[in-house]
Motif scaffolding. Structure first.
Motif, PDB file in Angstrom:
ATOM      1  N   ALA A  40       0.798  -1.231   0.000  1.00 33.41           N
ATOM      2  CA  ALA A  40       0.000   0.000   0.000  1.00 33.41           C
ATOM      3  C   ALA A  40       0.836   1.290   0.000  1.00 33.41           C
ATOM      4  CB  ALA A  40      -0.983  -0.001   1.161  1.00 33.41           C
ATOM      5  N   PRO A  41       1.921   1.360   0.782  1.00 32.77           N
ATOM      6  CA  PRO A  41       2.680   2.615   0.825  1.00 32.77           C
ATOM      7  C   PRO A  41       3.204   3.037  -0.545  1.00 32.77           C
ATOM      8  CG  PRO A  41       3.340   1.183   2.629  1.00 32.77           C
ATOM      9  CD  PRO A  41       2.454   0.366   1.737  1.00 32.77           C
ATOM     10  N   THR A  42       3.610   2.068  -1.378  1.00 29.86           N
ATOM     11  CA  THR A  42       4.153   2.412  -2.697  1.00 29.86           C
ATOM     12  C   THR A  42       3.106   2.251  -3.798  1.00 29.86           C
ATOM     13  OG1 THR A  42       4.941   0.147  -3.025  1.00 29.86           O
ATOM     14  CG2 THR A  42       6.505   1.721  -2.063  1.00 29.86           C
ATOM     15  N   ARG A  43       1.893   1.779  -3.413  1.00 34.39           N
ATOM     16  CA  ARG A  43       0.807   1.544  -4.381  1.00 34.39           C
ATOM     17  C   ARG A  43       1.242   0.558  -5.466  1.00 34.39           C
ATOM     18  NH1 ARG A  43      -0.739   4.406  -0.624  1.00 34.39           N
ATOM     19  NH2 ARG A  43      -1.935   6.344  -0.827  1.00 34.39           N
ATOM     20  N   GLN A  44       1.959  -0.471  -5.043  1.00 35.01           N
ATOM     21  CA  GLN A  44       2.439  -1.476  -5.988  1.00 35.01           C
ATOM     22  C   GLN A  44       2.013  -2.862  -5.551  1.00 35.01           C
ATOM     23  OE1 GLN A  44       6.645  -0.489  -5.567  1.00 35.01           O
ATOM     24  NE2 GLN A  44       6.712   0.184  -7.707  1.00 35.01           N
ATOM     25  N   ILE A  45       2.026  -3.792  -6.500  1.00 39.21           N
ATOM     26  CA  ILE A  45       1.924  -5.205  -6.154  1.00 39.21           C
ATOM     27  C   ILE A  45       3.313  -5.784  -6.346  1.00 39.21           C
ATOM     28  CG2 ILE A  45       1.052  -7.455  -6.889  1.00 39.21           C
ATOM     29  CD1 ILE A  45      -1.617  -6.184  -7.471  1.00 39.21           C
ATOM     30  N   TRP A  46       3.804  -6.457  -5.331  1.00 34.40           N
ATOM     31  CA  TRP A  46       5.132  -7.071  -5.410  1.00 34.40           C
ATOM     32  C   TRP A  46       4.977  -8.570  -5.560  1.00 34.40           C
ATOM     33  CZ3 TRP A  46       8.600  -4.379  -1.155  1.00 34.40           C
ATOM     34  CH2 TRP A  46       8.699  -3.010  -1.462  1.00 34.40           C
ATOM     35  N   ILE A  47       5.794  -9.130  -6.434  1.00 37.23           N
ATOM     36  CA  ILE A  47       5.798 -10.574  -6.632  1.00 37.23           C
ATOM     37  C   ILE A  47       7.193 -11.084  -6.335  1.00 37.23           C
ATOM     38  CG2 ILE A  47       5.532 -12.449  -8.307  1.00 37.23           C
ATOM     39  CD1 ILE A  47       3.628 -10.704  -9.870  1.00 37.23           C
ATOM     40  N   SER A  48       7.284 -12.104  -5.488  1.00 36.20           N
ATOM     41  CA  SER A  48       8.586 -12.746  -5.327  1.00 36.20           C
ATOM     42  C   SER A  48       8.470 -14.163  -5.862  1.00 36.20           C
ATOM     43  CB  SER A  48       9.033 -12.746  -3.866  1.00 36.20           C
ATOM     44  OG  SER A  48       8.228 -13.610  -3.118  1.00 36.20           O
ATOM     45  N   ALA A  49       9.422 -14.511  -6.730  1.00 33.77           N
ATOM     46  CA  ALA A  49       9.432 -15.828  -7.358  1.00 33.77           C
ATOM     47  C   ALA A  49      10.878 -16.256  -7.476  1.00 33.77           C
ATOM     48  CB  ALA A  49       8.788 -15.758  -8.740  1.00 33.77           C
ATOM     49  N   GLN A  50      11.155 -17.498  -7.083  1.00 27.58           N
ATOM     50  CA  GLN A  50      12.545 -17.955  -7.003  1.00 27.58           C
ATOM     51  C   GLN A  50      13.287 -16.925  -6.169  1.00 27.58           C
ATOM     52  OE1 GLN A  50      12.512 -20.815  -7.714  1.00 27.58           O
ATOM     53  NE2 GLN A  50      11.880 -21.354  -9.758  1.00 27.58           N
ATOM     54  N   SER A  51      14.327 -16.307  -6.702  1.00 24.66           N
ATOM     55  CA  SER A  51      15.017 -15.310  -5.872  1.00 24.66           C
ATOM     56  C   SER A  51      14.868 -13.928  -6.486  1.00 24.66           C
ATOM     57  CB  SER A  51      16.485 -15.682  -5.750  1.00 24.66           C
ATOM     58  OG  SER A  51      17.017 -15.882  -7.042  1.00 24.66           O
ATOM     59  N   THR A  52      13.848 -13.770  -7.311  1.00 27.39           N
ATOM     60  CA  THR A  52      13.639 -12.498  -8.008  1.00 27.39           C
ATOM     61  C   THR A  52      12.410 -11.802  -7.453  1.00 27.39           C
ATOM     62  OG1 THR A  52      14.350 -13.721  -9.959  1.00 27.39           O
ATOM     63  CG2 THR A  52      13.556 -11.491 -10.325  1.00 27.39           C
ATOM     64  N   SER A  53      12.451 -10.482  -7.418  1.00 29.71           N
ATOM     65  CA  SER A  53      11.215  -9.794  -7.062  1.00 29.71           C
ATOM     66  C   SER A  53      10.829  -8.827  -8.175  1.00 29.71           C
ATOM     67  CB  SER A  53      11.341  -9.072  -5.722  1.00 29.71           C
ATOM     68  OG  SER A  53      12.100  -7.917  -5.862  1.00 29.71           O
ATOM     69  N   PHE A  54       9.539  -8.694  -8.359  1.00 28.96           N
ATOM     70  CA  PHE A  54       8.985  -7.844  -9.411  1.00 28.96           C
ATOM     71  C   PHE A  54       8.046  -6.847  -8.753  1.00 28.96           C
ATOM     72  CE2 PHE A  54       9.713 -12.127 -10.986  1.00 28.96           C
ATOM     73  CZ  PHE A  54      10.399 -11.932 -12.182  1.00 28.96           C
ATOM     74  N   LYS A  55       8.079  -5.599  -9.206  1.00 30.95           N
ATOM     75  CA  LYS A  55       7.213  -4.570  -8.634  1.00 30.95           C
ATOM     76  C   LYS A  55       6.324  -4.005  -9.742  1.00 30.95           C
ATOM     77  CE  LYS A  55      10.575  -3.643  -5.056  1.00 30.95           C
ATOM     78  NZ  LYS A  55      11.368  -2.675  -4.289  1.00 30.95           N
ATOM     79  N   LEU A  56       5.015  -4.187  -9.573  1.00 35.33           N
ATOM     80  CA  LEU A  56       4.063  -3.766 -10.594  1.00 35.33           C
ATOM     81  C   LEU A  56       3.333  -2.511 -10.167  1.00 35.33           C
ATOM     82  CD1 LEU A  56       4.294  -7.051 -10.607  1.00 35.33           C
ATOM     83  CD2 LEU A  56       2.481  -6.872 -12.296  1.00 35.33           C
ATOM     84  N   ASP A  57       3.172  -1.595 -11.107  1.00 40.15           N
ATOM     85  CA  ASP A  57       2.477  -0.330 -10.858  1.00 40.15           C
ATOM     86  C   ASP A  57       1.100  -0.351 -11.506  1.00 40.15           C
ATOM     87  OD1 ASP A  57       4.700   1.393  -9.676  1.00 40.15           O
ATOM     88  OD2 ASP A  57       5.642   0.712 -11.532  1.00 40.15           O
ATOM     89  N   TRP A  58       0.164   0.377 -10.914  1.00 44.74           N
ATOM     90  CA  TRP A  58      -1.158   0.522 -11.521  1.00 44.74           C
ATOM     91  C   TRP A  58      -1.023   1.418 -12.739  1.00 44.74           C
ATOM     92  CZ3 TRP A  58      -5.657  -1.756 -11.605  1.00 44.74           C
ATOM     93  CH2 TRP A  58      -6.765  -1.089 -12.112  1.00 44.74           C
ATOM     94  N   SER A  59      -1.562   0.984 -13.863  1.00 49.93           N
ATOM     95  CA  SER A  59      -1.476   1.770 -15.080  1.00 49.93           C
ATOM     96  C   SER A  59      -2.784   1.643 -15.847  1.00 49.93           C
ATOM     97  CB  SER A  59      -0.318   1.256 -15.938  1.00 49.93           C
ATOM     98  OG  SER A  59      -0.333   1.875 -17.197  1.00 49.93           O
ATOM     99  N   ASP A  60      -3.547   2.712 -15.902  1.00 47.70           N
ATOM    100  CA  ASP A  60      -4.838   2.730 -16.600  1.00 47.70           C
ATOM    101  C   ASP A  60      -5.832   1.728 -16.035  1.00 47.70           C
ATOM    102  OD1 ASP A  60      -4.015   4.830 -18.194  1.00 47.70           O
ATOM    103  OD2 ASP A  60      -3.124   3.482 -19.657  1.00 47.70           O
ATOM    104  N   ALA A  61      -5.711   0.448 -16.398  1.00 49.00           N
ATOM    105  CA  ALA A  61      -6.727  -0.491 -15.919  1.00 49.00           C
ATOM    106  C   ALA A  61      -6.126  -1.786 -15.390  1.00 49.00           C
ATOM    107  CB  ALA A  61      -7.712  -0.794 -17.040  1.00 49.00           C
ATOM    108  N   ALA A  62      -4.820  -1.791 -15.190  1.00 44.50           N
ATOM    109  CA  ALA A  62      -4.193  -3.038 -14.751  1.00 44.50           C
ATOM    110  C   ALA A  62      -2.900  -2.739 -14.002  1.00 44.50           C
ATOM    111  CB  ALA A  62      -3.894  -3.924 -15.956  1.00 44.50           C
TER     112      ALA A  62
END
Length: 111
Positions: free
Chosen positions: A60-82
Motif C-alpha cells: 500500500a505505501p508504494t501503491r504497488q503489487i510485489w511478486i517474489s518468485a525464485q530469488s527475483t522480485s517484481f514490482k508492478l504499478d497501476w497503469s490505466d486499468a491493470a
C-alpha cells in the motif's frame, strides 16, 4: 496519471488478486500447484518439476503489487486499468502466467 489514494489502491488490488485467484483454479486442478489467497496475499506453491513458491502481495505505501518468485522480485504499478511490470509491459496476469509456467516447466499459462 493521477496517484491512487490508498482506498483506490486497495479496491484495485483486491479485485485484481481475486480475479487472478479465480483464474488460477484451472492451474491448481491441471497441475500439482497449491493456490492460497489469505489476508490479501496470494501464494502459489509448486512441487514438480521446480519446487517453489510465488508470493504476490500488495504494498500500500508504494501503491504497488510485489511478486517474489525464485530469488527475483517484481514490482508492478497501476497503469490505466491493470497492474503492469514497467520493464516488460506485462500485466499482473501475464507475468504470473509466465512465472507459474516456468515453475511448472510449461509454456506461459494464459490467465
Amino acid at each position: 496519471t493521477m496517484a491512487l489514494t490508498e482506498a483506490e489502491f486497495r479496491t484495485h488490488c483486491d479485485a485484481a488478486l481475486n480475479r487472478l485467484n479465480r483464474s488460477l483454479d484451472v492451474v491448481a486442478e491441471q497441475y500439482d500447484a497449491e493456490v492460497v489467497l489469505q489476508n490479501g496475499v496470494l501464494a502459489i506453491e509448486t512441487e514438480d518439476p521446480n519446487p517453489g513458491k510465488i508470493v504476490i502481495s500488495p504494498q500500500a505505501p508504494t501503491r504497488q503489487i510485489w511478486i517474489s518468485a525464485q530469488s527475483t522480485s517484481f514490482k508492478l504499478d497501476w497503469s490505466d486499468a491493470a497492474f503492469v511490470l514497467r520493464s516488460t509491459g506485462e500485466t499482473l496476469n501475464q507475468l504470473v502466467g509466465r512465472l507459474v509456467g516456468e515453475q511448472l516447466g510449461v509454456p506461459p499459462i494464459a490467465l
